[in-house]
Design a protein around this motif. Structure first.
Motif, PDB file in Angstrom:
ATOM      1  N   VAL A  31      19.352-130.115   5.292  1.00 18.34           N
ATOM      2  CA  VAL A  31      19.315-130.699   3.952  1.00 18.34           C
ATOM      3  C   VAL A  31      19.305-129.602   2.901  1.00 18.34           C
ATOM      4  O   VAL A  31      20.045-129.640   1.915  1.00 18.34           O
ATOM      5  CB  VAL A  31      18.077-131.605   3.803  1.00 18.34           C
ATOM      6  N   VAL A  32      18.468-128.610   3.158  1.00 14.80           N
ATOM      7  CA  VAL A  32      18.390-127.490   2.211  1.00 14.80           C
ATOM      8  C   VAL A  32      19.748-126.822   2.089  1.00 14.80           C
ATOM      9  O   VAL A  32      20.226-126.497   1.004  1.00 14.80           O
ATOM     10  CB  VAL A  32      17.319-126.478   2.671  1.00 14.80           C
ATOM     11  N   GLY A  33      20.416-126.647   3.257  1.00 12.68           N
ATOM     12  CA  GLY A  33      21.726-125.997   3.244  1.00 12.68           C
ATOM     13  C   GLY A  33      22.718-126.772   2.420  1.00 12.68           C
ATOM     14  O   GLY A  33      23.498-126.195   1.639  1.00 12.68           O
ATOM     15  N   ILE A  34      22.702-128.088   2.580  1.00  9.66           N
ATOM     16  CA  ILE A  34      23.637-128.914   1.810  1.00  9.66           C
ATOM     17  C   ILE A  34      23.345-128.780   0.321  1.00  9.66           C
ATOM     18  O   ILE A  34      24.245-128.608  -0.501  1.00  9.66           O
ATOM     19  CB  ILE A  34      23.525-130.389   2.245  1.00  9.66           C
ATOM     20  N   ALA A  35      22.060-128.823  -0.020  1.00  8.57           N
ATOM     21  CA  ALA A  35      21.702-128.704  -1.435  1.00  8.57           C
ATOM     22  C   ALA A  35      22.173-127.369  -1.982  1.00  8.57           C
ATOM     23  O   ALA A  35      22.733-127.300  -3.088  1.00  8.57           O
ATOM     24  CB  ALA A  35      20.193-128.826  -1.589  1.00  8.57           C
ATOM     25  N   THR A  36      21.979-126.316  -1.187  1.00  7.29           N
ATOM     26  CA  THR A  36      22.398-124.999  -1.645  1.00  7.29           C
ATOM     27  C   THR A  36      23.909-124.967  -1.874  1.00  7.29           C
ATOM     28  O   THR A  36      24.390-124.466  -2.895  1.00  7.29           O
ATOM     29  CB  THR A  36      22.014-123.934  -0.604  1.00  7.29           C
ATOM     30  N   THR A  37      24.655-125.512  -0.902  1.00  4.92           N
ATOM     31  CA  THR A  37      26.099-125.504  -1.039  1.00  4.92           C
ATOM     32  C   THR A  37      26.535-126.284  -2.272  1.00  4.92           C
ATOM     33  O   THR A  37      27.389-125.836  -3.050  1.00  4.92           O
ATOM     34  CB  THR A  37      26.740-126.129   0.218  1.00  4.92           C
ATOM     35  N   ALA A  38      25.928-127.449  -2.440  1.00  8.68           N
ATOM     36  CA  ALA A  38      26.303-128.278  -3.580  1.00  8.68           C
ATOM     37  C   ALA A  38      26.031-127.534  -4.882  1.00  8.68           C
ATOM     38  O   ALA A  38      26.890-127.471  -5.778  1.00  8.68           O
ATOM     39  CB  ALA A  38      25.515-129.582  -3.553  1.00  8.68           C
ATOM     40  N   LEU A  39      24.865-126.939  -4.974  1.00  6.53           N
ATOM     41  CA  LEU A  39      24.510-126.222  -6.193  1.00  6.53           C
ATOM     42  C   LEU A  39      25.440-125.033  -6.400  1.00  6.53           C
ATOM     43  O   LEU A  39      25.919-124.776  -7.506  1.00  6.53           O
ATOM     44  CB  LEU A  39      23.053-125.748  -6.111  1.00  6.53           C
ATOM     45  N   GLY A  40      25.710-124.326  -5.288  1.00  3.09           N
ATOM     46  CA  GLY A  40      26.602-123.172  -5.373  1.00  3.09           C
ATOM     47  C   GLY A  40      27.968-123.589  -5.878  1.00  3.09           C
ATOM     48  O   GLY A  40      28.546-122.950  -6.780  1.00  3.09           O
TER      49      GLY A  40
END
Lengths: 493, 516, 119
Positions: free
Chosen positions: C82-91
């Protein structure tokens, strides 16, 4: 009710965050956020009081007993850190509103989102501090990191975007390293609870996996706390973020990362493994000194004052790491004390700069000409913060400098003590560059600016006076810090 | 009132007056009245402490704990009493003089000036009454910071450069060396208390004693030991009352006082004499003494000459401390008082000359003594006291220093002291000579082109600004009364000190006598 | 034999290094994010494989099974995903904004423009 304080410490900002997003207009959202921050501060103060009176508080989250459930464990160290973070959080929150509303920096529609993100960041930081579970640290770390990327990208300058992106990449790498390290620890011990880890690790300490875990954690945390030479994300991020965000992050984010470092090295791995077996102090000491020296020199040559202070932060982080590398009660006290004192001084300095940029819209050194006369209160706070940074007696900065030198001399490290003193003279140079421009150069004729509004001055001066107060009354930033250092090193009084 | 309360009062009177002055920015009269009243009140308080200390009591007050076992402590002993008395005595005179000078020259930011001045006095009192090294260091630094706005009072590029040097050297030496020395001392001795006989004896030995002493001596930048003396001449850009504060009342006196205090109460003179750790310091002091006098000879700017004279005179005190004999310590301590009285007179005169005639160079002073007889007469007395001729106070300190040098068998030092006195004669007396005996120049070439814009208002000449100096020597009168009265008083003080040196000696003898 | 037997860990290492290399070497901001994703995914594999026990079944209580895989790392890594997805989305969101502000997503071109601004 009071037994649930540890949970509330995190839950209040977490719950307030989405609520803020729903509230309109921004002012109402701000009031909610401000209330949440104040409550957090209150809870932190109560927790510290209780810890000092009754000893460690253990709270089983969701009533799942440790080591299976997530334990919130509050001892002197993190009670102290909670107070620090919530204090800065509340003061900067008070400071943030006018700076956002000014010159339509953020549209009315977007303002509540700022408070949401800010509260999430606060949640993450508080969670990292309060939790007694290694994986939980990672989760909260990412909560605070993701929200701080967003906060930085709000900056007016388009370079804020690239700074946030850069930070995102570096921060994610750091966090992933931490994740790998925690994974390795879990493989070897089958537990994530910090105390449980500490109990089980010695049995398996002499394995490659544990050593690899140690290495990954060291690098990962060092990235987050901007240890030289892993500090490259920091200057841009601080320089282009909005003033309030810079003040908040500079005063808290790196401090919490240092706290995590203390937790892992001292509580989980134990000082003996970290420093005697792995010889970490031999790495930290030169890096700290190099960081202090190089960042101070670079700071002298900056034209953007915010950037200058950002480099100064890198140098100051060096002082804290130096305290750790002394591996003594005094050294560690110096670190923990400086966490607090530096938060005060940098908070003051960045908020004073925020007042300046609020009035004149820039923080380039040459634009600051003559503001010592036109904005006497703002610059007064800046000078107090600067003196504290230099470590002049009667300011908070003196306390940490005193402890640090005492620690170095106790170990018989003469050159280190001397270097610490010499580098604080570099701080004199870069602070005085600003003072001279502000007070001695005439203001441009065409500029009609006055003092910053009271809503900005009050939070700024709150921290400025705190610098003076904690320079006199050192029971918290030296007394409690010493207790915290003793508890980390397992020394009984 | 009990002495402890008096002690606190002495610290808080100037601080409170600073607040009051700041609040009365818009009312110059009220502001200056407050300064004067506070200074007189302080004088009363300090003088009422004098008999208490003379009777052997050592009132002590702890302000608060800085760290466990390390309180911020105020405590009175004879040496500190003496310094406090000097500061308290000269503050009212200096205030009176400041009012005359600042108004006469229509200086800007007068409120800031008085506020910083009061804080500086409070710091000086704090230094004088500090009970341990930490307290002393804290007040030492506040003194530096509070005098910075005074040194840079003019706010121009020159002032900024001077301020840079001032702050750079004083903060640099104090944080870089003095703080280190203090923490080291604390580590070795386990205490930072000022204790008669010292706290280091038996705790360390060998060359490290000399190193620690060097850290102290160079760390105390305010004592202006060469090569850390540059800030003192640079600070000459400040208004004259500030120079008087720097040179006579507080700053350099705080420096040499700290030197004395460290030598007597931290090292202990017996300890120094036994280890011989202060031998090198004798030579550095002697060198500074002679070199500064020679540099003073080459300066034509009156204030610069006086500044180098101060550097030289301060080394007398350091020399006295370095001799590590009781006579040396007494002579050095006495020199603090005598030099203060003499040098403040000289600076008051320099300021009076500037206010009345706008002359800053010695070569411009020809014949001025005849129109400003009081000023130049006072200057003569001050100069003679600095040189050390009887019947003036300065002769006593020189005398005891000579005795101290003789005690240790340092014949070279006796020679140095005598040569230095001759140099003093050479750079101070010609100033007076020019004033009284040189012919008045026919007309001032600088101002010959500017006819007097207000020929009718001769009284206004006293308030003339730099833009419209009086056209020629005949128009020059004595400086305003507020300037002349203090300088006559201090000149009189120089004479008085000659006849009343005995109580001083008695007081000071106790600090050497209590040495176990 | 042991080295080959730990092939899942080798995959983790290779993926991690690939991802790390892409992050460092690419100047294109989107490609950097792709690299970051690979880097993070490798850690997911690490966690998943450490919970696997050979011969174990899914951790559901049944009468036939006696050996279960450890569910904890799997649950943990869900969070990390989940954290990874959030990071990617934000990036990616940041990249979009950067593209709007600079008109490019190449790092060196952005750098050149920033240099001009600094002067």
């Amino acid at each position: 009710m009071t037994e649930h304080l540890p949970a509330l410490q995190v839950v209040i900002p977490l719950m307030a965050a989405p609520l803020c997003a729903l509230l309109r207009p921004g002012r109402i959202a701000w009031m909610l956020a401000m209330t949440a921050c104040t409550l957090c501060l209150l809870i932190a103060a109560l927790l510290l009081e209780r810890v000092l009176a009754e000893g460690v508080i253990s709270y089983a989250m969701g009533n799942w007993p440790a080591p299976w459930g997530i334990e919130y464990r509050i001892d002197t160290v993190n009670a102290y850190m909670l107070l620090l973070v919530t204090m800065i959080g509340a003061v900067v929150m008070a400071f943030a509103r006018p700076t956002l509303e000014q010159r339509a920096h953020l549209s009315k529609r977007k303002q509540p989102w700022f408070y949401t993100t800010y509260l999430l960041c606060l949640t993450g930081l508080l969670g990292m501090i309060i939790t007694g579970d290694a994986f939980n640290v990672f989760v909260f770390l990412e909560i605070s990191s993701l929200s701080s990327y967003v906060l930085i990208s709000i900056g007016r300058d388009r370079r804020a975007l690239t700074a946030a992106y850069q930070y995102l990449i570096m921060g994610t790498i750091g966090a992933t390293f931490i994740l790998i390290g925690i994974g390795f620890l879990y493989v070897m011990t089958g537990t994530l609870n910090m105390l449980d880890l500490a109990a089980r690790l010695p049995a398996v300490a002499d394995t490659r996996t544990v050593r690899a875990a140690f290495a990954f954690l060291t690098i990962g945390i060092s990235l987050k706390l901007a240890l030289f030479p892993l500090h490259l994300w920091l200057p841009n991020a601080y320089a282009y973020a909005p003033s309030a965000v810079t003040a908040f992050l500079a005063a808290t984010a790196t401090k919490v990362a240092i706290y995590v470092m203390l937790r892992f090295f001292f509580t989980i791995f134990g000082a003996q493994f970290s420093f005697e077996t792995m010889g970490l102090d031999a790495i930290l000491l030169p890096l700290a000194l190099a960081g202090i020296f190089s960042a101070s020199v670079v700071a002298i040559f900056q034209t953007n004052v915010k950037r200058m202070l950002a480099y100064s932060s890198v140098a100051q982080i060096g002082y804290m790491i130096l305290g750790i590398s002394l591996v003594s009660v005094t050294g560690l006290t110096a670190t923990i004390s400086h966490l607090f004192n530096h938060a005060l001084m940098k908070g003051t300095l960045f908020m004073a700069l925020g007042c300046v940029s609020y009035q004149i819209g820039a923080v380039r050194l040459d634009r600051l000409a003559g503001i010592g006369r036109t904005m006497p209160w703002t610059m007064g706070a800046f000078v107090i913060g600067g003196l504290s940074l230099i470590g002049v007696p009667l300011t908070a900065g003196f306390v940490s400098k005193w402890l640090l030198i005492l620690g170095a001399l106790e170990r018989g490290w003469w050159p280190v003590a001397l270097l610490v003193l010499l580098t604080s003279l570099l701080a004199v140079i870069y602070i005085w560059r600003v003072v001279e421009v502000a007070y001695f150069r005439p203001a441009p004729e065409d500029r009609k600016i006055g003092e910053a509004p009271l809503v900005l001055l009050i939070p700024t001066w709150t921290l400025a006076l705190a610098n003076l107060y904690f320079g006199l009354d050192t029971s918290l930033n030296a007394g409690v810090a010493r207790l915290a250092a003793q508890s980390l090193l397992g020394v009984t009084q | 009132m009990n002495p402890e309360a008096l002690l606190l009062l002495a610290l808080f009177i100037p601080l409170l007056s600073a607040l009051f002055i700041a609040a009365n920015d818009a009312h110059p009269n009220r502001r200056e009245l407050a300064t004067l009243l506070a200074s007189l009140l302080l004088l009363g308080v300090v003088l009422s402490l004098l008999p208490v200390v003379a009777s052997g009591a050592r009132p002590t007050v702890d302000l608060f704990e800085f760290a466990s076992g390390l309180p911020l402590r105020l405590s009175v002993e004879p040496l500190g009493m003496l310094f406090a008395a000097v500061a308290a005595l000269l503050w009212p005179l200096n205030s009176l003089y400041s009012i005359g000078y600042m108004r006469g020259n229509q200086e800007q930011h007068q409120t800031r000036f008085y506020v910083c001045f009061a804080i500086a006095i409070a710091s000086a009192i704090g230094i004088a009454f500090s009970g341990n090294l930490l307290t002393l260091f804290i007040f030492y630094e506040t003194l530096t910071l509070s005098t910075y706005p005074l040194v840079t009072h003019k706010g121009n590029a020159d002032a900024m450069r001077a301020g840079r040097l001032y702050l750079g050297i004083l903060i640099g030496t104090s944080i870089g060396l003095l703080l280190l020395a203090i923490i080291w001392t604390g580590l070795i001795a386990g205490t930072l208390e000022f204790t008669p006989g010292g706290i280091l004896a038996g705790k360390m030995e060998g060359p490290t004693v000399a190193i620690l002493l060097a850290l102290y001596m160079f760390g105390i930048g305010k004592a202006a030991l060469m090569p850390f003396h540059r800030w003192l001449p640079a600070a000459m850009v400040a208004p004259t009352p500030v120079s008087a504060l720097l040179h006579a009342v507080a700053v350099v006196k705080a420096g040499v006082f700290t030197v004395m205090k460290v030598v007597v109460y931290v090292f202990g003179i017996d300890f120094l004499a036994v280890t011989g750790a202060s031998q090198w310091l004798i030579w550095v002091a002697a060198l500074t003494l002679l070199l500064a006098s020679i540099v003073a000879l080459t300066k034509d700017n009156l204030k610069a000459r006086l500044a180098y004279s101060t550097v030289s005179q301060l080394s007398y005190v350091v020399l006295g401390a370095a001799l590590a004999t009781s006579m040396g310590v007494i002579g050095g301590s006495m020199q603090i008082v005598m030099h203060a009285m003499g040098k403040i007179t000289l600076f008051f005169c320099a300021g009076a000359i500037y206010t009345a005639a706008h002359k800053t160079e010695i070569s411009q002073l020809d014949g001025l003594g005849r129109v400003m007889p009081f000023t130049f007469g006072a200057f003569l007395i001050g100069a003679l006291s600095i040189i050390g001729l009887p019947p003036l106070g300065g002769s006593w300190s020189k005398w005891y220093l000579l005795m101290g040098a003789a005690d240790t068998g340092q014949l070279v030092m006796i020679a140095v002291l005598i040569i230095s006195s001759l140099l003093n004669v050479a750079y101070l007396l010609p100033i007076v000579g020019r004033g009284f005996f040189a012919p008045t120049p026919a007309h001032d070439p600088d101002t010959a082109h500017h006819p007097d814009p207000h020929p009718a208002s001769t009284a206004d000449n006293q308030h003339a600004t730099a833009g419209s100096p009086p056209p020629d020597g005949n128009r020059i009168h004595e400086a305003p009364l507020a300037c002349v009265v203090p300088l006559c008083l201090t000149a009189f003080g120089c004479v008085l000190l000659f006849f009343y040196a005995d109580p001083l000696y008695e007081l000071l003898a106790t600090i050497v006598r209590t040495t176990p | 034999m042991q080295i080959l037997g730990l092939y899942n860990y080798w995959i983790f290492i290779v993926l991690m290094m690939c991802g790390f290399y892409v992050v460092i070497s690419r100047g294109n901001l989107v490609k950097k994010l792709v690299g970051l994703n690979i880097f993070q995914t490798s850690v997911f594999i690490l966690y998943i494989s450490m919970g696997k026990i050979i011969g174990g079944t899914a951790p559901i209580l049944t009468e036939t099974a006696t050996v279960y895989s450890n569910p904890v790392p799997h649950v943990l890594i869900l969070t990390a995903i989940v954290v990874g997805i959030a990071t990617t989305a934000l990036g990616l969101a940041l990249v979009v904004r950067i593209n709007e502000a600079y008109g490019t997503i190449e790092e060196d071109e952005i750098h050149a423009q920033s240099e001009d601004e600094a002067l």
